[in-house]
Design an enzyme around this catalytic site. Structure first.
Site: not given
Lengths: 430, 430
Positions: A12-16, A18, A189, A203, A207
């Site tokens: 994966g190369l989304g926000t996290v 990256t 955002g 969510d 956690k």
């Protein structure tokens, strides 16, 4: 002297993803001195090769084929930041089988399949670390498993969702209504296009399941968590809370009681003198109470590209240290107990209750009597201003069994003199 | 299946030693499941055998002879809670030589001889852990060394002395003067009979040296820390700080700047909106700023029998896990850089300055001109009420080089119109 290299693959190369790529690059010059080896990203699995190529220095590491990673014996560890249950679950299991260690930020997966994944990791003596799955950059899992291991932890509670905390902060500080604050969060955002998982408390519930499992050494899954969102909270509730010396926060509360574990995520009134009351905007904070340490709090950024990557790279470095010490699998699953999960009806809570009722003599007495008949004792009952022909009353209860409270509310909702139950919000504390 | 036992020796049975004894007993039933072995206290070194016998179940473990411990090969780890430099330093070195691991809470020792002790531990591939030496029960060393290892940390700051924080809290909330608040702290057991190390900032300075070393990966010793105590703070300063929207706290501040490391412990004004402003009484809190994690805070009890024991037992359990994984010495010294320590004169600070001066025209202008001539720019200058024939003025500077400020103060102190420099207190922030 030849440089020791540990090869990693990023899924994966989304926000996290990256963020992880960036943080590993920021650490490149000191990694070897710090942890004894250099971590190199050998492969990055993405869906869209072209789109991903724009984000990184060397596009030759990109692939859209999982086989290229799992079958590459030179890859020691896999960093899963795709999210979602499948194919993440299957691929992580395949990674362990292929002898690879895994770091993940995937709370959905850990909250529901943590046990299966930890068992598989143990079977192959691999590391499976997931610090980033709870409260983003804030160190909490390692502190619970290691630093506070000398405690019996009786409670873990806190603010573990930044989106809802941002919304409630705006409602509190600027008097916005929920819809307006959500719109602002989306614009900035802080909220996703589909905000359901955040605003409904799901969510945060995931956690809390993960933290409760680790804190109480007994498996708690997402299904065990009682969740309630913040969509029903109005600015009027927040104003009334303020009059009572409280703020409203979406709190995750996990308790290890003599009669079982209770884990819940619900909006609650909390005294404005509590340290969590000043945790605002998108910040997260987790309170831990242990028999030795007393109270401890961990505060920071619960989400975001670089803070989440900070937690992931911390896990990656720990695995590298384990690999070099030949000590992988050093700390595995710590759920060695099987404690019962308490029935939500048996949990004890205090309630803030706001009602619109007929404005005539005897109404307060009849409501008080229904509550009393159901073992709900009243700590405070306030008649607020009139609302047209109706009277608005606010009741704060003492700690009561939730089942009893629900029984009382069924009757109250059916009373002729009661026009509307406008709010039912829990109050934190005894 | 035979039970795996790790034998430990406790050096000292004061407050913290008794706490460790208690916490290990509280964990006895679950240790094996939690960490894979049972820790047993085989020997306790004390000065007074008779006095110690009253504190524990089995007095046969007591000894007043170090040789009985260091020469006992069945003892795997030593928990040093005596305090002081000698004989603790020599005995810890002998313990490593004899193949034993060491846990300590001794900040004096680690702040001055940490490098020597870590080198010796590495030589014999033993663990040397000291989480309890900083901020008591609050997990901070392991988070810095592991969880936040993916960061370049630019600042570590916080409230790391409970005694002075209690005193300043009483002065702030109840208007007490320093002497009165100190007397109360002594009465309640928050201050020792000789409070010098606390109230002069030395205790906090030792903790800051340890944290700075770990955060910046470069050795900082106690000698490198600029310290100033709180004995000069008056309730008037606190009132004026409040008018400026600030509280006064004894802050430890360590910064890694382009021109060197600066570490200081000084009373400072800090805005009342800063999370540290609400850390009151004997609580401690440490703020960390990293390039990936952004801001993180760790809060809890900085001292006390059980909170300190919580940190020590966390370290003991970690060593047991290392022993079982055959991975002792897995994480050793992380000071792989040799960064310069900044000259205190070159540090930049903001100052709050309170002066009693002649009440006549031109005085303010002459003071302002001395400051200006020495590159000290003024952010705020307020004439306060008269004090007899004198005028009281308060100056808040912008960020200035401390050397320049000191030059200006030498001149101001010598001015005929200046009767008294009543306070010079730093202001946190740029």
């Amino acid at each position: 002297m030849s440089k020791k290299v540990i090869n990693a693959a990023l899924l994966g190369l989304g926000t996290v993803g990256t963020g992880v790529y960036k943080v590993l690059r920021q650490q490149r010059d000191e990694m070897e001195q710090k942890i004894g080896a250099v971590v190199e990203i050998k492969k990055i699995l993405v869906r869209n090769l072209k789109k991903a190529a724009a984000k990184i220095d060397d596009p030759s590491v990109l692939t859209n084929n999982w086989k290229e990673i799992v079958e590459d014996d030179s890859i020691d560890l896999v960093i899963e930041v795709m999210g979602g249950i499948e194919p993440a679950r299957t691929w992580i299991l395949e990674a362990f089988q292929a002898g690879k260690h895994v770091v993940t930020a995937n709370k959905d997966l850990v909250a529901s399949y943590g046990s299966e994944l930890l068992d598989s990791a143990a079977e192959y003596r691999r590391d499976f670390l997931f610090e980033a799955s709870v409260a983003g950059g804030i160190p909490i899992i390692r502190p619970l498993k290691q630093c506070l291991a000398g405690n019996h932890i009786s409670e873990v509670m806190g603010i573990v969702n930044g989106t809802t905390n941002f919304i409630l902060t705006k409602m509190t500080q600027e008097g916005m209504e929920f819809a307006e604050a959500l719109a602002l969060a989306t614009k900035l955002g802080y909220a996703e296009a589909d905000p359901t998982a955040d605003i409904q408390g799901l969510d945060a519930g995931r956690k809390m399941a993960i933290m409760a499992s680790i804190a109480f050494n007994s498996r708690v899954t997402f299904q065990d968590v009682s969740t309630e969102g913040i969509t029903q909270i109005s600015s009027k509730d927040i104003r009334y809370a303020k009059e009572l010396g409280c703020v409203i926060k979406l709190l995750g509360v996990a308790r290890n009681t003599d009669t079982g574990i209770e884990v819940r995520v619900q909006p609650m009134l909390i005294p404005d003198t509590h340290p969590l009351a000043t945790v605002n905007d998108s910040f997260n904070a987790v309170f831990v109470h242990g028999d030795a340490v007393d109270d401890a709090m961990f505060y920071g950024r619960g989400a975001g590209e670089l803070p989440t990557a900070s937690a992931i790279v911390g896990d990656v470095f720990d695995i590298v240290r384990n690999i070099l010490a030949d000590a992988t699998g050093r700390i595995g699953c710590t759920c060695y107990k099987q404690l019962p999960i308490k029935d939500p009806d048996d949990m004890e809570s205090r309630f803030f209750l706001r009602l619109h009722v007929d404005d005539r003599p005897g109404v307060l007495a009849s409501i008080a009597s229904v509550l009393g008949n159901n073992n709900v004792s009243i700590a405070q009952m306030i008649q607020k201003q009139k609302d047209g022909d109706l009277a608005e009353i606010v009741v704060v209860t003492s700690g009561v069994r939730e089942g009893d409270f629900n029984d009382a509310m069924l009757i109250i909702e059916g009373m002729n003199v009661v026009h509307k139950v406008s709010s039912v919000i829990r109050v934190y504390g005894e």
